[in-house]
Structure formats: C-alpha cells, structure tokens
Design an enzyme around this catalytic site. Structure first.
Site, mmCIF file in Angstrom:
data_model
loop_
_atom_site.group_PDB
_atom_site.id
_atom_site.type_symbol
_atom_site.label_atom_id
_atom_site.label_comp_id
_atom_site.label_asym_id
_atom_site.label_seq_id
_atom_site.Cartn_x
_atom_site.Cartn_y
_atom_site.Cartn_z
ATOM 1 N N CYS A 126 -2.410 15.272 22.867
ATOM 2 C CA CYS A 126 -1.228 15.185 21.992
ATOM 3 C C CYS A 126 -1.172 13.884 21.192
ATOM 4 O O CYS A 126 -0.352 13.754 20.285
ATOM 5 C CB CYS A 126 0.049 15.355 22.810
ATOM 6 S SG CYS A 126 0.170 16.991 23.562
ATOM 7 N N HIS A 268 5.892 12.326 18.691
ATOM 8 C CA HIS A 268 5.323 13.580 19.196
ATOM 9 C C HIS A 268 6.435 14.360 19.887
ATOM 10 O O HIS A 268 7.129 13.834 20.768
ATOM 11 C CB HIS A 268 4.180 13.269 20.168
ATOM 12 C CG HIS A 268 3.797 14.439 20.997
ATOM 13 N ND1 HIS A 268 3.486 15.661 20.448
ATOM 14 C CD2 HIS A 268 3.693 14.600 22.341
ATOM 15 C CE1 HIS A 268 3.210 16.509 21.416
ATOM 16 N NE2 HIS A 268 3.326 15.896 22.574
ATOM 17 N N ASN A 298 6.340 22.139 21.403
ATOM 18 C CA ASN A 298 5.337 21.071 21.482
ATOM 19 C C ASN A 298 4.007 21.629 20.988
ATOM 20 O O ASN A 298 3.391 22.447 21.668
ATOM 21 C CB ASN A 298 5.236 20.604 22.940
ATOM 22 C CG ASN A 298 4.215 19.502 23.152
ATOM 23 O OD1 ASN A 298 3.305 19.324 22.351
ATOM 24 N ND2 ASN A 298 4.354 18.777 24.249
#
Ligand code: UT7
Length: 347
Positions: A126, A268, A298
């Site tokens: 990520c 993020h 996500n």
C-alpha cells in the site's frame, strides 16, 4: 520500534531539477459491492463494516479484468490531463501484477502507445505509490527521464479469500496515475523530499504465503488458503497509525514546513478509524483531510493517486495549497511526501 526515516532532500538539491506534477487521472471498475452484498454471504454486517472501517461500498473488477486493464484506463486519463502523450518511463506500483513474471508495466506501456520507453514495477504494497513517486522523481532528477507516467493499480479482488471477512470488507480494486515532468524545485507541483522506511521484521503481518520462492523452495505444496492475501488486522492497525504519523512529520520537516502549514492531507485510505487517529495525532482539523474511503474502500497502491485525481477534478485540491501525501503498507513499508498543488487540466 523507532527506525530512522530517510529523506532525499540532499540528492534533490544536488540534482538541481525536480519532478513536477503535470497530470492526474483514475479509473474505478464499474462493478460496485455494497456492505449488504458482503453481509449476504459472510458473517458480518453493514453496521460493523461502517463503524469499524468507514466503508459503505467498493468497486470490484469483474471476471477477466486484470490490473493492467485498470492501469491502462487510469494512465490514459493522466496522459490526457498532462496534455502530452509521450513519456520516457512507465512505473507501476502494484501488489497484484498480471503475472509473477514479467513486470506488468511494459505491457501497459505498449497498450498506451508508449512502446520502447523504460517500464518496470515497484512492489511496496500500500506504500507502492510513494515508493514509485521517489523512484520516478529520482529518474527525473538524474536526467534518465524527462517525463514519467506513474501508476498505482491493484485488483485486490483477485487475491482476497472470499471467505475471509477481515480482508473482504476492506480491500477493493482501482487505478490512479500521475504524469511527472522535469522542472525546478521552486515550481508549483514540484515533488518535495520523499521520506521512506521499512521494517521487514514484521513482514508476516501482511503477506501472500504461497507462490513465491520461499514456499516453492520448500519443496512442499502450499497449504490450503496460502495463495490468498493474509493480514493480521489489529497489529497492522497499530503500526499503520504510528508510521503514518511519523513519516508525515518527517516529510513536513524535510520540506521546511510546520504541520500547521499543511492545507490538505492525502493519506492512504486504509481504514477511516486509522485516518481519524492520524488526524488527531497530527493536530490538523478534519476538513484538511481528504477521504473517499466510504465509496472506494482500500485500493492499495491505487489509493493515493485515485484520491488525488478525484479531489483535483472535484476542486477539493486547488493551486497553491500545501499538500501532504502519506502511506503505510505491507513489508512493512511507509512513506510521505509534500508538494504545492499545481494547476492541472481535468482528465
Ligand atoms: O492498507 C494498509 C494495511 N492495512 C491496514 O492498515 C488495515 C489495518 N487494520 C484494520 O483496518 C482493522 O484491524 C480491521 C478493520 C481489519 C479489523 O478491525 P478491528 O477493529 O481491528 O477488529 P478486530 O480484528 O480487533 O476484531 C474485533 C472483533 C473480533 O471478534 P471478537 O474476537 O471480539 O469476538 C473479530 O472476530 O470483530 C470481529 N470481526 C468482524 N466482525 C464482523 C473481524 N472482522 C469482522 C467483520 N465483521 N468483517
């Protein structure tokens, strides 16, 4: 477990030229999965998912759609927004490459009519977009490239165990892209110092146990389920808050700013509660934190560039605003960077 955070300020100053944001675009697959859809087949509920993650729905690519398909769409939009169809390099940040080998970026480059340019993948889960940003900025600072297309794209739906309620409710599919061009460090859009870090001692918190050299070299067949993405949520959560805050502070300091100078935080989109905890610890008002997690979930390496492109189009990022980017992911990895938002054409 404090670790040193390194910035690339010195290299950037030496090089005398900077990577400048010239375009942004994104693509989310049209299929939408709501919390009610998940609750119909898993032991979960809309109430649990909303209150524990802030997510109401997410986009999921259908059968036959791979990461490169999303990446090409996002890349096309970013190129259009930049007003130029040619680049010297394509960098793809992803955890879900189309194949284990070769990298996916060369195929994306070819499909965008960019055959011949440098093209490679970056793997930092990520945090991939920020590792890719540092890489792209380095290519430009070194004179290896004058223009770089940087894409963050993931199809988590291809690696999530459909029976795993922990990961099924959070992770989703999408792609975001930016074009970076050579410019000077004092221009609007110049990427400031990028702060990066890692902690491999906690690699097992987020992993796909099977399919790599470690499992194959064992000579044993994979355990059932080991081909899927595994995450130890609670421990990951704690590390995420710690490193999102620490890397943000370090990047702001490396840029010569104070935290209060930051107009917009683009973090993020891991979990709304993580984002709230980061906002509280940084001491910045909620309205300075942009978020699309409720609708997008996500999306891994795509998370930051999707939010950048959407916020730019919606006028939530305006020229002259001081923007902080920050991410955390498997590895463990983390990173943060700053820029002053430039004038961009909508893609
Ligand atoms: O993208 C970068 C890396 N990823 C992250 O940063 C994500 C980090 N972690 C998280 O976002 C959160 O840890 C999760 C959303 C994954 C889980 O939320 P949590 O508040 O940490 O829940 P938990 O794992 O502590 O579990 C609490 C309870 C447990 O039940 P018991 O043991 O208290 O009876 C779980 O079994 O919630 C249960 N649970 C669920 N219940 C309904 C876990 N997942 C679910 C679910 N629906 N989907």
């Amino acid at each position: 477990m404090m670790m040193p955070l390194r910035s690339h300020t010195a290299d950037r100053a030496r090089a005398g030229r900077a990577a400048v944001l010239a375009g942004a675009g994104c693509w989310l697959p049209p299929g939408v999965v709501t919390n009610a859809d998940l609750a119909a087949r898993l032991d979960t509920s809309d109430e649990w998912i909303r209150s524990r993650t802030g997510i109401a729905s997410r986009h999921i690519a259908g059968p036959g759609t791979a990461t490169s398909d999303l990446a090409v769409e996002a890349g096309r939009r970013a190129l259009k927004s930049s007003g130029d169809s040619q680049v010297d390099a394509v960098v793809l940040a992803t955890t879900t490459p189309d194949r284990l080998c070769p990298a996916t970026a060369p195929e994306i480059a070819s499909r965008l009519g960019l055959s011949g340019c440098a093209a490679f993948d970056v793997a930092a889960v990520c945090t991939g977009f920020l590792y890719g940003l540092a890489t792209a900025a380095g290519l430009i600072a070194a004179g290896t490239a004058d223009r770089v297309l940087l894409i963050g794209a993931d199809t988590y739906s291809t690696i999530i165990d459909p029976e795993d309620r922990t990961t099924s409710v959070i992770f989703a599919d999408g792609a975001g892209a930016v074009v970076l061009r050579a410019g000077t460090p004092d221009e609007q859009g110049a990427i400031g110092p990028v702060v990066l870090g890692s902690d491999g001692e906690h690699a097992e918190l987020i992993q796909i146990p099977a399919g790599g050299a470690r499992q194959r070299s064992s000579g044993l067949p994979p355990e059932p389920g080991d081909e899927f993405f595994h995450m130890r949520g609670r421990e990951t959560y704690r590390c995420a808050v710690e490193w999102l805050v620490a890397s943000s502070r370090a990047a702001v300091e490396a840029a010569g700013w104070r935290i209060g100078d930051v107009d917009r935080v683009v973090a993020h989109q891991a979990n709304a509660r993580i984002l709230d905890a980061v906002a509280e610890r940084l001491g910045l008002p909620c309205e300075r934190h942009l978020s699309n997690i409720e609708r997008v979930g996500n999306t891994g390496a795509a998370s930051i560039p999707v939010l950048l492109a959407e916020a730019s189009q919606a006028g939530e990022l305006r020229p002259g605003q001081r923007v902080l980017l920050t991410a955390f992911g498997g590895g463990l990895t983390w990173g943060a960077a700053t820029l002053v938002w430039p004038e961009l054409d909508p893609s």
